[in-house]
Structures are given as structure tokens and as C-alpha cells.
Design a protein around this motif. Structure first.
Motif, short mmCIF file in Angstrom:
data_model
loop_
_atom_site.label_atom_id
_atom_site.label_comp_id
_atom_site.label_asym_id
_atom_site.label_seq_id
_atom_site.Cartn_x
_atom_site.Cartn_y
_atom_site.Cartn_z
N TRP A 49 20.02 -0.65 32.85
CA TRP A 49 20.58 -0.40 34.18
C TRP A 49 20.75 -1.74 34.88
O TRP A 49 19.88 -2.62 34.79
N GLU A 58 17.29 1.59 49.40
CA GLU A 58 18.06 2.31 48.39
C GLU A 58 18.12 1.44 47.15
O GLU A 58 19.12 0.77 46.89
N LEU A 60 17.47 0.91 42.88
CA LEU A 60 17.34 1.59 41.59
C LEU A 60 15.90 1.57 41.10
O LEU A 60 15.51 2.40 40.29
N ASP A 62 13.44 2.61 42.62
CA ASP A 62 12.83 3.88 42.97
C ASP A 62 13.17 4.96 41.94
O ASP A 62 12.34 5.80 41.61
N GLU A 63 14.42 4.93 41.42
CA GLU A 63 14.81 5.90 40.42
C GLU A 63 14.20 5.60 39.06
O GLU A 63 13.95 6.51 38.26
N ARG A 67 10.43 5.93 34.73
CA ARG A 67 11.27 5.92 33.55
C ARG A 67 10.90 4.73 32.68
O ARG A 67 11.53 3.66 32.76
N LYS A 186 25.08 -0.05 39.09
CA LYS A 186 25.19 0.30 40.51
C LYS A 186 25.65 -0.94 41.27
O LYS A 186 25.03 -2.00 41.18
#
Length: 264
Positions: A49, A58, A60, A62-63, A67, A186
Motif C-alpha cells: 500500500w 485520515e 492508511l 489506521d486501516e 493487517r 491512496k
């Protein structure tokens, strides 16, 4: 009267001489570990990513928090935000933060970035912006009017502008990632989103999904409107829209929208 600064306690860290921009500190900081080929140490089975232009709320990160199969590469050229985001990395081996801006190669190795400083601007009642706001390599369009906050034009009085190092995504793909595919890209580059993606050059088809923040009412000089980006992504790069759509201008609201594209 200038009071001499004491020597630093950190080996290799030197105080710069005073100049027109004030006192500076120079030092060498390691930002990433490379393998024997000079590439980032990306696990062979990890999803890659990339995040161009981060944000204080905002990210990534956090997402990707839960993972372990994701390797995240973040680009944030503002040094204070770069240091902050780097400090948040839960697994440094799987989250690399580089202090570069991403831009088309034609902009050169350094470019001036303008960052709104919200420390002196309050928007909504009860909310204080104590961090840098929107940052862009582009200037605001002369006829853009921020129509969300009453009197929000005040924010344009407070900004900082200085040179930052820039790289293209083609350089990143060639020199840092080798032959790896990019599972998710992103981009939040304040008016530069399409041009950042296009900086991949011949590597554009190595991206599986890409998210851009787009506007119908363009804010920056040279920014491509949302509908034109959607058309160019389909015609030039063969990417379709997975989620999101261009939002008509509503004077009561911001018209920015996150559009996710997928490789056809």
C-alpha cells in the motif's frame, strides 16, 4: 542581540549558521532500511500500500493497523508531520515513512510546497486546528472561494512555504519497489492527484486500486476537475470507477469526494 546556541548533545548534529530564514539544525537521519539490491525490505507475501500525502486523522495506518499482511509506504514532505507519523508506526518493519513529496518528474528534484497553518485559525466553534492544514505544490486558484465556513477566507492568511524534495512514483517503482505490484495507492495531494498517479509512467498498470480526492469546483491552479479525471483514467490508463462519483457543486458544502478506481 543573538545569544549563541550551545553545542548539541547528539553526535553528528550541527547547528546551521544564521541566514535569511533564521537558525537551522542540520543532521543525518535514517528513514528506511534497504536490502542488498537497494530496494525496500518488503516481505514477499505482503500487500503493498502506498499513501501520498498523509493527514492527521485520515491515515492508511489506521486501516492497516490490524493487517500484518500489509506493507505501507507513506510519503509526507512536511518534516514535523513526517516525524509525527513515523512515531506512530506500530511495526516499523512494515510501515516506512519517507519525507518526500511526490510530483511529476518535470517539477525537478525540489519544489516549493505551501502549507496552511491552522494554528492561528479556528473554523467550527469549539474546534481548534493545531496542525498544518491542506498542503499543495500548487497555488490556490484566484477565483476559488471556500464556501463551507462563513468567513473561512481568513485561513489563507496563515501558511508556510518552503522547498521540499520531490520524487515521481516512477522513481519509487524503479528504485524502491523493484518489480512489486502496488495493491492500493491512496493519493491526497490537494489538486495534484491525477498528476501524481500519472507520474507512474510505464508502471501505471502495476497498480490494482487507487483512491483520489477530487473536486468539481477546482481549488488549485492547474487542477483537473473530477469528471475529467474519471474520463482520463478510463481512456488513458484503463481504470474504472469502483466507488464514489463526482459531486455537483453545492454552495453550502465542500464538493470534494474520494473516488476509488480499479484496474480493468
Amino acid at each position: 542581540v543573538v545569544t549563541p546556541l550551545p553545542p548539541t548533545a547528539v553526535p553528528g548534529l550541527l547547528f546551521d549558521k544564521a541566514n535569511a530564514l533564521g537558525l537551522h539544525i542540520q543532521g543525518a537521519v535514517s528513514v528506511a532500511n534497504l536490502d542488498e539490491r537497494g530496494y525496500l525490505q518488503v516481505p514477499p507475501d505482503a500487500e503493498v500500500w502506498i499513501e501520498v500525502g498523509s493527514n492527521n486523522w485520515e491515515m492508511l495506518r489506521d486501516e492497516a493497523w490490524n493487517r500484518p499482511d500489509v506493507f505501507l509506504l507513506t510519503f509526507e514532505p512536511l518534516v514535523d508531520k513526517w516525524a509525527y507519523i513515523q512515531s506512530l508506526a506500530r511495526r516499523p518493519e512494515s510501515h516506512v515513512v519517507l519525507p518526500f513529496a511526490v510530483a511529476p518528474g518535470g517539477m525537478g528534484s525540489f519544489a516549493p510546497i505551501r502549507s496552511q497553518n491552522y494554528s492561528d485559525f479556528r473554523g467550527e466553534r469549539g474546534r481548534s486546528f493545531q496542525e498544518s492544514g491542506a498542503s499543495s505544490l500548487l497555488h490556490y486558484s484566484e477565483d476559488f472561494v471556500d464556501h463551507h465556513w462563513q468567513g473561512a477566507a481568513t485561513q489563507y492568511r496563515f501558511f508556510r512555504e518552503y522547498l521540499v524534495p520531490t520524487v515521481s512514483l516512477e522513481w519509487v517503482a524503479n528504485n524502491l519497489l523493484g518489480a512489486r505490484e502496488i495493491d492500493f495507492l491512496k493519493i491526497d495531494a490537494q489538486g495534484m492527484d491525477f498528476f501524481v498517479f500519472a507520474s507512474l509512467g510505464r508502471h501505471a498498470r502495476r497498480v490494482r486500486r487507487v483512491q483520489m480526492e477530487l473536486h468539481t469546483n477546482v481549488r488549485h491552479q492547474g487542477e483537473m476537475p473530477c469528471a475529467e479525471v474519471v474520463e482520463r483514467m478510463a481512456r488513458t490508463h484503463r481504470f474504472g470507477v469502483e466507488r464514489g462519483s463526482c459531486r455537483p457543486l453545492d454552495p453550502a458544502l465542500h464538493d470534494e469526494v474520494d473516488v476509488v478506481f480499479y484496474r480493468l
